[in-house]
Design an enzyme around this catalytic site. Structure first.
Site, PDB file in Angstrom:
ATOM      1  N   GLN A   4       0.822  -1.212   0.000  1.00 31.33           N
ATOM      2  CA  GLN A   4       0.000   0.000   0.000  1.00 31.33           C
ATOM      3  C   GLN A   4       0.860   1.267   0.000  1.00 31.33           C
ATOM      4  O   GLN A   4       0.572   2.216  -0.722  1.00 31.33           O
ATOM      5  CB  GLN A   4      -0.937   0.022   1.220  1.00 31.33           C
ATOM      6  CG  GLN A   4      -2.040  -1.016   1.165  1.00 31.33           C
ATOM      7  CD  GLN A   4      -3.033  -0.756   0.042  1.00 31.33           C
ATOM      8  OE1 GLN A   4      -3.505   0.355  -0.153  1.00 31.33           O
ATOM      9  NE2 GLN A   4      -3.359  -1.787  -0.701  1.00 31.33           N
ATOM     10  N   HIS A  13      -6.700  -0.063   7.018  1.00 28.18           N
ATOM     11  CA  HIS A  13      -7.414  -1.231   7.568  1.00 28.18           C
ATOM     12  C   HIS A  13      -7.701  -0.900   9.028  1.00 28.18           C
ATOM     13  O   HIS A  13      -6.883  -0.274   9.697  1.00 28.18           O
ATOM     14  CB  HIS A  13      -6.539  -2.477   7.431  1.00 28.18           C
ATOM     15  CG  HIS A  13      -7.132  -3.746   7.982  1.00 28.18           C
ATOM     16  ND1 HIS A  13      -8.479  -4.046   7.889  1.00 28.18           N
ATOM     17  CD2 HIS A  13      -6.564  -4.792   8.623  1.00 28.18           C
ATOM     18  CE1 HIS A  13      -8.698  -5.226   8.458  1.00 28.18           C
ATOM     19  NE2 HIS A  13      -7.549  -5.695   8.915  1.00 28.18           N
TER      20      HIS A  13
END
Ligand code: NDP
Ligand code: MG
Ligand code: MG
Length: 335
Positions: free
Chosen positions: A28, A108
């Site tokens: 990411q 997340h």
């Protein structure tokens, strides 16, 4: 109906004159850093002095700082290191740099939802969770398409938390595809359930069990590999593009009939009950606790299970067969 935000709902100017500190430069991290920079946003990268990723971030033209220095410079601090190290990194390097007005962001919800990270009340805490691995996030940004993402606001101290997060999502290219509103709780629990029950745990064990059943019955491992693993890609592509109903329309009537009569025997009441238990362990935090304890203990079970899984006969057959199919661009785990 889910609330979905698009380009016209997001305003990049919320990030103008601000610095985004991207902490971590893996899957990411590299995509967030590069997409945000290409969207005109000021980005610095924060990594430990010993990090292997430093060289890559520097080669990509980023100013690479220590984690603490990046957190100091960042108005927006994006936590993009692995979930199991986030608590430690937060406590040691990030928390001391949090001043009112700063924004702490996640991809997340794990650490916030399970209360492992508890930020001070004066900062915004938000999440933009792209629904793809980082390299796809980067590739589709470059193609001008973008991947969908989830947005959640855990704390809105500034009164602008959602607008700031939407601006970040726009910088990633995600508002082109659609950004769905959720909560840290919903994102965390559905993400963990999906990967355990279906995507990773469910599918990989279904494949292995199917392979073992055929091989134990005396069929050639190569055929078993093609039937239960290689063809899965073709089936998943059909499902992805047109839903289960399009897959069933495309396969033979024999395959479709077998689907209806045998599928429910595989996914029977016992399996559904197990799914409920898995979901409960996620909802109560028992899974999270167990996984963090495993990390604290140096990952003995995780390492053993990984090694055992890599030695499964399906891997040896697969490696040989993939080498004979150059068009599928066989991949190896980097050493
Ligand atoms: P990766 O494992 O790909 O990347 C980890 C990066 O963090 C590496 O650059 C690594 O450096 C660095 N790192 C390791 N330890 C530290 C530390 N102590 N301090 C700072 N940096 C460190 O992570 P992901 O990109 O997969 O995950 C990041 C977040 O994104 C997680 O919250 C994850 O749940 C979420 N996410 C991931 C998705 C995915 O598809 N991968 C999808 C959506 C969300 P080094 O090279 O030195 O190890
Ligand atoms: Mg996940
Ligand atoms: Mg067939």
């Amino acid at each position: 109906m889910a609330t979905i935000y698009y380009d016209q709902d997001a305003d990049l100017s919320y990030l103008q004159g601000k610095t985004v500190a991207v902490l971590g430069y893996g899957s990411q991290g590299h995509a967030h850093a590069q997409n945000l920079r290409d969207s005109g946003i000021n980005v610095v990268v924060g990594l430990p002095e010993t990090s292997r990723s430093r060289e890559r971030a520097a080669a990509d033209g980023f100013e690479v700082l220590s984690v603490a220095e990046a957190a100091r410079r960042g108005d927006v601090i994006s936590m993009l290191m692995p979930d199991h190290v986030q608590k430690g990194v937060y406590e040691e390097y990030v928390a001391p740099e949090l001043k009112p007005g700063k924004v702490l962001m996640f991809a997340h919800g794990f650490n916030i939802h399970y209360g492992r990270i508890v930020p001070p009340a004066e900062i915004d805490v938000t999440m933009i969770a792209p629904k793809s691995p980082g390299h796809v996030l980067r590739d589709l940004y470059r193609q001008g398409i973008g991947v969908p993402a989830l947005i959640a606001v855990h704390q809105d101290a500034s009164g602008q938390a959602k607008q700031l997060a939407l601006a970040y999502a726009k910088g990633l290219g995600c508002t082109k595809a659609g950004v769905l509103e959720t909560t840290f709780k919903e994102e965390t629990e559905t993400d963990l359930f999906g990967e355990q029950a279906v995507l990773c745990g469910g599918v990989s064990h279904l494949i292995q069990a199917g392979f073992e059943t055929l091989v134990e019955a005396g069929y050639q491992p190569e055929l078993a590999y093609f039937e239960v693993l290689n063809e899965l890609k073709l089936i998943v592509d059909l499902i992805y593009e047109g839903g289960l109903k399009f897959m069933r329309y495309s396969v033979s009537d024999t395959a479709e009939y077998g689907d209806y009569v045998s599928g429910p025997k595989i996914i029977d009441d016992r399996v559904r009950e197990t799914m409920h238990q898995i979901l409960q362990d996620i909802q109560t935090g028992r899974f999270a606790q167990q996984w963090m304890a495993e990390n604290d203990a140096g990952r003995p079970n995780f390492s053993r299970m990984r090694q055992e899984a890599q030695q499964h006969p399906i891997e040896e057959v697969g490696e040989r067969l993939r080498a004979m199919m150059p068009w599928l661009k066989a991949r190896q785990i980097p050493s």
